[in-house]
Design a protein around this motif. Structure first.
Motif, short mmCIF file in Angstrom:
data_model
loop_
_atom_site.label_atom_id
_atom_site.label_comp_id
_atom_site.label_asym_id
_atom_site.label_seq_id
_atom_site.Cartn_x
_atom_site.Cartn_y
_atom_site.Cartn_z
N GLY A 212 52.06 2.43 -42.39
CA GLY A 212 53.10 2.17 -41.41
C GLY A 212 53.22 3.30 -40.42
O GLY A 212 52.29 4.07 -40.20
N ARG A 213 54.38 3.43 -39.82
CA ARG A 213 54.63 4.51 -38.87
C ARG A 213 54.86 5.83 -39.61
O ARG A 213 55.39 5.84 -40.72
N ASN A 214 54.44 6.93 -38.97
CA ASN A 214 54.72 8.22 -39.58
C ASN A 214 56.15 8.66 -39.28
O ASN A 214 56.92 7.94 -38.63
N GLU A 215 56.52 9.83 -39.73
CA GLU A 215 57.91 10.29 -39.61
C GLU A 215 58.33 10.57 -38.18
O GLU A 215 59.53 10.71 -37.90
N PHE A 216 57.35 10.59 -37.25
CA PHE A 216 57.66 10.81 -35.85
C PHE A 216 57.50 9.54 -35.02
O PHE A 216 57.58 9.57 -33.79
N GLY A 217 57.29 8.41 -35.71
CA GLY A 217 57.17 7.13 -35.02
C GLY A 217 55.77 6.79 -34.56
O GLY A 217 55.55 5.74 -33.95
N GLY A 218 54.80 7.64 -34.86
CA GLY A 218 53.42 7.40 -34.43
C GLY A 218 52.66 6.53 -35.42
O GLY A 218 53.13 6.25 -36.53
N PRO A 219 51.46 6.08 -35.04
CA PRO A 219 50.65 5.21 -35.91
C PRO A 219 49.99 6.00 -37.03
O PRO A 219 49.80 7.21 -36.94
N THR A 220 49.60 5.29 -38.09
CA THR A 220 48.76 5.87 -39.14
C THR A 220 47.46 5.07 -39.21
O THR A 220 47.38 3.95 -38.69
N ALA A 221 46.46 5.65 -39.84
CA ALA A 221 45.13 5.04 -39.88
C ALA A 221 44.62 4.98 -41.32
O ALA A 221 45.11 5.69 -42.20
N VAL A 222 43.63 4.12 -41.53
CA VAL A 222 42.94 4.08 -42.82
C VAL A 222 42.32 5.45 -43.08
O VAL A 222 41.71 6.06 -42.21
N GLU A 223 42.50 5.94 -44.29
CA GLU A 223 42.02 7.27 -44.67
C GLU A 223 40.89 7.13 -45.68
O GLU A 223 40.99 6.37 -46.65
N ILE A 224 39.81 7.87 -45.48
CA ILE A 224 38.68 7.88 -46.39
C ILE A 224 38.42 9.31 -46.81
O ILE A 224 38.26 10.20 -45.97
N ASN A 225 38.38 9.55 -48.12
CA ASN A 225 38.15 10.90 -48.64
C ASN A 225 37.13 10.80 -49.77
O ASN A 225 37.42 10.24 -50.83
N VAL A 226 35.93 11.32 -49.53
CA VAL A 226 34.86 11.33 -50.53
C VAL A 226 34.49 12.78 -50.81
O VAL A 226 34.12 13.52 -49.90
N ASP A 227 34.61 13.17 -52.08
CA ASP A 227 34.32 14.55 -52.49
C ASP A 227 33.37 14.48 -53.68
O ASP A 227 33.72 13.95 -54.73
N MET A 228 32.16 14.99 -53.51
CA MET A 228 31.15 14.85 -54.57
C MET A 228 30.35 16.13 -54.71
O MET A 228 30.21 16.90 -53.75
N GLN A 229 29.87 16.37 -55.94
CA GLN A 229 29.10 17.58 -56.19
C GLN A 229 28.00 17.33 -57.21
O GLN A 229 28.13 16.46 -58.08
N VAL A 230 26.92 18.07 -57.07
CA VAL A 230 25.87 18.13 -58.08
C VAL A 230 25.96 19.49 -58.73
O VAL A 230 25.88 20.53 -58.05
N MET A 231 26.17 19.50 -60.06
CA MET A 231 26.41 20.74 -60.78
C MET A 231 25.29 21.01 -61.78
O MET A 231 24.80 20.09 -62.46
N TYR A 232 24.89 22.25 -61.87
CA TYR A 232 23.87 22.72 -62.81
C TYR A 232 24.58 23.43 -63.96
O TYR A 232 25.39 24.34 -63.74
N ASP A 233 24.26 23.01 -65.20
CA ASP A 233 24.86 23.64 -66.37
C ASP A 233 24.08 24.91 -66.70
O ASP A 233 22.98 24.87 -67.26
N LEU A 234 24.68 26.04 -66.33
CA LEU A 234 24.04 27.34 -66.52
C LEU A 234 24.21 27.86 -67.95
O LEU A 234 23.61 28.87 -68.33
N SER A 235 24.98 27.17 -68.75
CA SER A 235 25.37 27.67 -70.08
C SER A 235 24.18 28.02 -70.98
O SER A 235 24.16 29.11 -71.57
N PRO A 236 23.17 27.12 -71.14
CA PRO A 236 22.06 27.47 -72.03
C PRO A 236 21.34 28.75 -71.61
O PRO A 236 20.86 29.51 -72.46
#
Length: 281
Positions: A212-236
């Motif tokens: 809907g409208r934001n707190e100042f009366g302006g428009p809002t948009a569809v939000e996309i948030n993709v956070d991904m990582q490739v991790m190496y297990d250094l433990s051994p």
């Protein structure tokens, strides 16, 4: 759904979750990138992010709690005219109740091993020049748990979000404003694999509808948030138990951050590569 009803349902979840954990994993991590961005800023921002997380499971479901401490450089100033960077704390909690385990029914079908209900909250506080966010959000909805190595959970959640910012440029405080209840399709995963060394593909992806409208009366948009990582297990390599110490590379794509349209809020979309290290105990 009324906020009071949401609180009642989440309180029921928390009561259900207050059982001794059958398993638990706690971690501290650090990540760093130079291409963070903020709405209405448009500058490339360096940030160090320190995270504390805990995930645990019990007879009927699992819990996830995470707190990010984000430390910006001076391109995201802490106040108008300040040379120091902004600080932010962002906390998130999710509880997933496994309906099959609660009812004793086999709810598996196709690639799905289980069906659940997820509830929780997000809370943040940020000291910056322009907005000083104080986000509060409740979430609730169904979850599908897929049968993969590690885990892959996909949820469709209703979001009840509010904010009460303070504008450092105008010195005007905005009374707490509640956005229109909106939907989020979200996935979270952690999938181990090997390429001669122990690796894992981890992350989350959110597709969030307009609020809907934001707190100042302006428009809002569809939000996309993709956070991904490739991790190496250094433990051994250092003689530690499996999955104790991980290092890797992370990438975040965040479009229309917090629902701010890129067309009216320069900096609302960021493409941020990062380095990451985490210690599990």
């Amino acid at each position: 759904m009324k906020t009071s009803a949401c609180f009642a349902l989440l309180a029921a979840f928390c009561t259900t979750a207050a059982h001794a954990a059958d398993w638990s994993d706690t971690s501290l991590s650090w990540r760093y990138g130079t291409k963070f961005s903020e709405p209405y800023n448009g500058e490339d921002i360096n940030k160090h992010v320190i995270n504390f997380s805990n995930v645990s499971g019990y007879k009927y479901g699992k819990n996830f709690f995470s707190v990010d401490f984000l430390l910006s450089d001076s391109h995201d100033p802490s106040a108008v005219g300040a040379s120091s960077g902004a600080h932010e704390a962002y906390a998130l909690y999710r509880h997933t109740l496994d309906l099959g385990k609660v009812t004793g029914a086999n709810l598996a079908f196709g690639p799905v091993r289980g069906v659940g209900v997820t509830g929780g909250f997000d809370v943040n506080s940020k000291t910056d020049a322009g907005y000083n966010s104080k986000k509060r959000m409740l979430v609730l909805g169904p979850t599908l748990m897929f049968d993969v190595p590690g885990f892959l959970d996909v949820s469709l959640l209703a979001l009840r979000e509010s904010n009460a910012p303070f504008n450092g440029f105008t010195s005007i405080s905005t009374p707490r404003y509640t956005y229109k209840t909106h939907a989020m399709l979200t996935a979270a995963w952690g999938i181990p694999f090997t390429l001669g060394v122990p690796l894992s593909f981890e992350g989350f992806a959110n597709y969030i509808g307009t609020k809907g409208r934001n707190e100042f009366g302006g428009p809002t948009a569809v939000e996309i948030n993709v956070d991904m990582q490739v991790m190496y297990d250094l433990s051994p390599a250092i003689g530690a138990a499996k999955n104790t110490l991980k290092v890797g590379l992370e990438y975040q794509y965040w479009k229309n951050k917090f629902g701010n349209p890129e067309s009216v809020a320069p900096g609302a979309t960021a493409k941020t590569p990062m380095v990451r290290a985490e210690y599990h105990f």
